[in-house]
Design a protein around this motif. Structure first.
Motif, PDB file in Angstrom:
ATOM      1  N   HIS A 101       0.875  -1.181   0.000  1.00 37.02           N
ATOM      2  CA  HIS A 101       0.000   0.000   0.000  1.00 37.02           C
ATOM      3  C   HIS A 101       0.910   1.228   0.000  1.00 37.02           C
ATOM      4  CE1 HIS A 101      -3.764   2.140   0.635  1.00 37.02           C
ATOM      5  NE2 HIS A 101      -3.146   2.895   1.537  1.00 37.02           N
ATOM      6  N   GLN A 106      -0.192  -3.185   4.148  1.00 38.08           N
ATOM      7  CA  GLN A 106      -1.380  -3.399   4.963  1.00 38.08           C
ATOM      8  C   GLN A 106      -1.480  -4.881   5.317  1.00 38.08           C
ATOM      9  OE1 GLN A 106      -4.681  -1.771   2.697  1.00 38.08           O
ATOM     10  NE2 GLN A 106      -4.548   0.175   3.794  1.00 38.08           N
ATOM     11  N   ARG A 108      -3.905  -7.683   7.122  1.00 30.06           N
ATOM     12  CA  ARG A 108      -5.255  -7.963   7.604  1.00 30.06           C
ATOM     13  C   ARG A 108      -5.245  -9.289   8.351  1.00 30.06           C
ATOM     14  NH1 ARG A 108      -9.876 -10.342   5.411  1.00 30.06           N
ATOM     15  NH2 ARG A 108      -8.772 -10.740   3.453  1.00 30.06           N
ATOM     16  N   GLU A 118      -6.983  -4.612  10.994  1.00 31.55           N
ATOM     17  CA  GLU A 118      -6.075  -4.148   9.936  1.00 31.55           C
ATOM     18  C   GLU A 118      -4.945  -3.346  10.544  1.00 31.55           C
ATOM     19  OE1 GLU A 118      -7.317  -2.214   6.449  1.00 31.55           O
ATOM     20  OE2 GLU A 118      -8.247  -4.010   5.592  1.00 31.55           O
ATOM     21  N   TYR A 119      -3.741  -3.575  10.029  1.00 36.71           N
ATOM     22  CA  TYR A 119      -2.554  -2.854  10.488  1.00 36.71           C
ATOM     23  C   TYR A 119      -1.841  -2.273   9.270  1.00 36.71           C
ATOM     24  CZ  TYR A 119      -3.171  -6.105  14.445  1.00 36.71           C
ATOM     25  OH  TYR A 119      -3.668  -6.850  15.485  1.00 36.71           O
ATOM     26  N   GLU A 120      -1.095  -1.230   9.519  1.00 35.41           N
ATOM     27  CA  GLU A 120      -0.178  -0.713   8.503  1.00 35.41           C
ATOM     28  C   GLU A 120       1.220  -0.814   9.069  1.00 35.41           C
ATOM     29  OE1 GLU A 120      -1.198   3.100   6.990  1.00 35.41           O
ATOM     30  OE2 GLU A 120      -3.090   2.400   6.118  1.00 35.41           O
TER      31      GLU A 120
END
Length: 325
Positions: A101, A106, A108, A118-120
């Motif tokens: 991303h 990202q 999930r 969800e994490y970044e």
């Protein structure tokens, strides 16, 4: 935004997290099962091949009264390591997707109750191991409830006719354990002899049990079909039908490369090894690293805790250098 997410909290994932903390990064580990889930799923009374110092991570001594540590001791040791280093671990949370991303990723996940998160993250380390993905025989009857790909302990099989497919340590250890518990054991091995990797202290005991007729050993043999009350085996070219209650297919495991493929990591077709720099463990996709047995490709025996635990040091050094720039 996380700086690093590690997928998998096995010994190699823990080692990578510890090394990253040394360079000022506090990664998040996401583990779909328990802490060091692969070791947890080992046979209850398993003894490691390795001496304890070869399993050490995080500069914490692994002490045992025995020459070789047991599964129980290893579980206690890695719990201690995770606590001492105050690692951030989300257990019982399965990563279901990782996608690029922009300049980051990202991630999930889904917890055991089905709730999605969800994490970044700037970087991701795949340390998923391979123990959850057993090799298959692809024969009729393999999906029956009497067939197991993992061996835990012998008690439930007392007095039962048990077939074991395989000729490596897991098959030999299970056969001895089951025989001691009173099972009638048959070992089916496609090779004409045991694997050369069978432990030196186990081989003579197993061969003695075979010579005494307490374990039936079928070399150069293949399991052809599994039925409710019997199995069909090709024994050196002769098809035989044997009475049977349970089957263990202990023929090894394979790594899951789903995340790597989705991220665009190149995997060498012949060897199964993901494209990566062995000096940094970074793949051909910048920001994506691998640690542990997943780096071994088709030859899972090439990487164990003993050498996979050092991957984290290489990754941490590269991350520190990247941060400095």
């Amino acid at each position: 935004m996380e700086e690093v997410i590690i997928v998998g909290a096995g010994p190699c994932g823990l080692a990578a997290a510890i090394e990253l903390k040394k360079v000022g990064v506090n990664p998040l580990l996401i583990e779909k099962g328990a802490l060091v889930n692969s070791i947890y799923r080992y046979p209850t009374y398993m003894i490691f091949h390795s001496t304890p110092e070869l399993l050490e991570i995080g500069e914490i001594p692994f002490t045992t009264a025995n020459e070789k540590p047991t599964r129980q001791e290893a579980l206690a040791y890695y719990r201690l390591v995770a606590q001492r280093h105050q690692l951030r671990i989300n257990s019982y949370e399965e990563v279901v997707e990782i996608r690029p991303h922009g300049s980051h990723f990202q991630v999930r996940s889904k917890d055991r109750f089905g709730k999605e998160r969800e994490y970044e993250t700037v970087r991701v380390i795949i340390a998923t191991g391979y123990f959850d993905h057993p090799n298959r025989l692809h024969i009729p009857g393999e999906e029956m409830p009497k067939v197991f790909s993992f061996y835990q302990e012998a008690h439930p099989f007392t007095g039962q006719k048990v077939a074991i497919v395989g000729g490596n340590n897991s098959a030999v250890d299970a056969a001895l354990d089951l025989e001691r518990a009173g099972a009638e054991v048959t070992v089916i091995n496609r090779r004409p002899e045991l694997s050369p990797y069978v432990k030196a202290w186990t081989r003579p005991v197993f061969e003695s049990m075979v010579n005494k007729g307490r374990i039936r050993m079928l070399y150069s043999s293949r399991l052809l079909r599994i039925e409710e009350r019997h199995i069909v085996v090709d024994v050196a070219g002769e098809v035989q039908t044997l009475e049977n209650d349970f089957v263990f297919t202990l023929i090894g495991y394979r790594p899951d490369r789903t995340f790597l493929h989705a991220l665009g990591v190149t995997v060498e077709e012949e060897t199964g090894i993901p494209c990566h720099d062995p000096e940094t463990m970074q793949t051909n996709v910048p920001g994506v690293y691998i640690a542990g047995v997943i780096a071994a490709g088709h030859h899972a025996n090439a990487i164990f805790i003993e050498n996979g635990r050092f991957h984290g040091r290489l990754i941490a050094a590269h991350v520190a250098k990247s941060r400095a720039h």
